[in-house]
Write a protein that holds these residues in place. Structure first.
Motif, short mmCIF file in Angstrom:
data_model
loop_
_atom_site.label_atom_id
_atom_site.label_comp_id
_atom_site.label_asym_id
_atom_site.label_seq_id
_atom_site.Cartn_x
_atom_site.Cartn_y
_atom_site.Cartn_z
N ASN A 1 8.23 -0.03 25.87
CA ASN A 1 7.62 -1.05 25.01
C ASN A 1 7.65 -0.53 23.58
N ASN B 1 4.35 -0.73 21.34
CA ASN B 1 3.33 0.27 21.67
C ASN B 1 3.62 1.60 21.00
N LEU C 1 2.72 1.22 17.32
CA LEU C 1 1.26 1.17 17.18
C LEU C 1 0.64 2.56 17.36
N ALA C 2 1.15 3.30 18.33
CA ALA C 2 0.59 4.64 18.60
C ALA C 2 0.77 5.54 17.38
N LYS D 1 0.46 -9.29 15.61
CA LYS D 1 0.29 -7.85 15.89
C LYS D 1 0.59 -6.91 14.73
#
Ligand code: 1GP
Length: 246
Positions: free
Chosen positions: A2, A5, A8-9, A169
């Motif tokens: 993904n 993700n 974002l991390a 997002k």
């Protein structure tokens, strides 16, 4: 994998990311592959592929060439709904929220969503915000929409907040490819103040100093295209990556 993700991390850990934009109209698949082979060791976090107006049919060829040489995520940055390919890892699912053209807010999304599902291509929901860069840009012309005035950070911040509240997002503050002036630091700071979403900033970033300024102002992902387009420019990728991550 993904892709969002991962972005974002890194963002949540406060790590800045460098995205390099490859335009299939401007470079060959072979050259894109050569660039990709060194991307990871140069500190590139994301490879974006696309353009406001593609006049060739090389998108999938360039993506395949890049994918064969690197594990860096490859994301389509589509100028239109014609720019899709199952070979990429993800696609920026852009809603042009600074404009009031319904086709770029929702219309094209309805047309392309079933295809993305069929292709199993990860859509990354992105609030795309055009900021005036001193001259008309392809993005503004092609989308038939006005950018936000560069001296109105409060208007940009209100758009960002609305995107956040709508559940989008991440945000992309766009000066436009080859922009005369990049997105002002004040605009990035105003947006950062109202939201914790990842903020991408691109358009007209031509030096490590400017890239660093944008990162320090609150950008999570710095996008560079035009400056790196020529062989000579790619030699500088590593210094851009080092500087923004410092
Ligand atoms: C364009 O933000 C990107 O959409 C990159 O712009 O080509 O000016 O680096 P440049």
């Amino acid at each position: 994998m993904n892709v969002f993700n991962g972005i974002l991390a890194l963002h949540q850990r406060g790590e800045k990311q460098l995205a390099v934009l490859l335009d299939p109209d401007k470079i060959s698949a072979g050259f894109a592959g050569e660039f990709a082979a060194n991307a990871e060791s140069s500190g590139v976090d994301i490879i974006l592929i696309g353009g406001s107006l593609l006049t060739s049919d090389k998108l999938t060829e360039v993506i395949s060439s890049v994918k064969s040489k690197t594990n860096v995520p490859v994301i389509i940055f589509p100028g239109s709904i014609m720019q899709v390919s199952s070979k990429a890892d993800a696609i920026l699912f852009l809603s042009l929220i600074s404009g009031r053209n319904p086709e770029y807010l929702i219309g094209n999304h309805v047309i392309v969503s079933p295809i993305l599902r069929e292709l199993n291509l990860e859509p990354i929901s992105t609030g795309y915000i055009l900021i005036d860069s001193g001259v008309p840009t392809s993005a503004s012309f092609m989308s038939n929409s006005f950018p936000i005035p560069r001296n109105k950070p409060d208007i940009a911040a209100a758009h960002a907040l609305a995107a956040d509240y709508l559940g989008i997002k991440q945000l992309y503050l766009e000066g436009g490819s080859g922009a005369q002036d990049p997105v002002p630091n004040e605009v990035i700071m105003a947006v950062r103040k109202v939201t914790d979403l990842p903020i991408w900033v691109g358009g007209g970033i031509r030096s490590v100093e400017i890239a660093k300024q944008k990162a320090d102002a609150g950008a999570s992902v710095i996008v560079v295209g035009t400056h790196f387009e020529y062989e000579k420019g790619f030699a500088q990728v590593e210094s851009f990556a080092k500087e923004i991550k410092r």
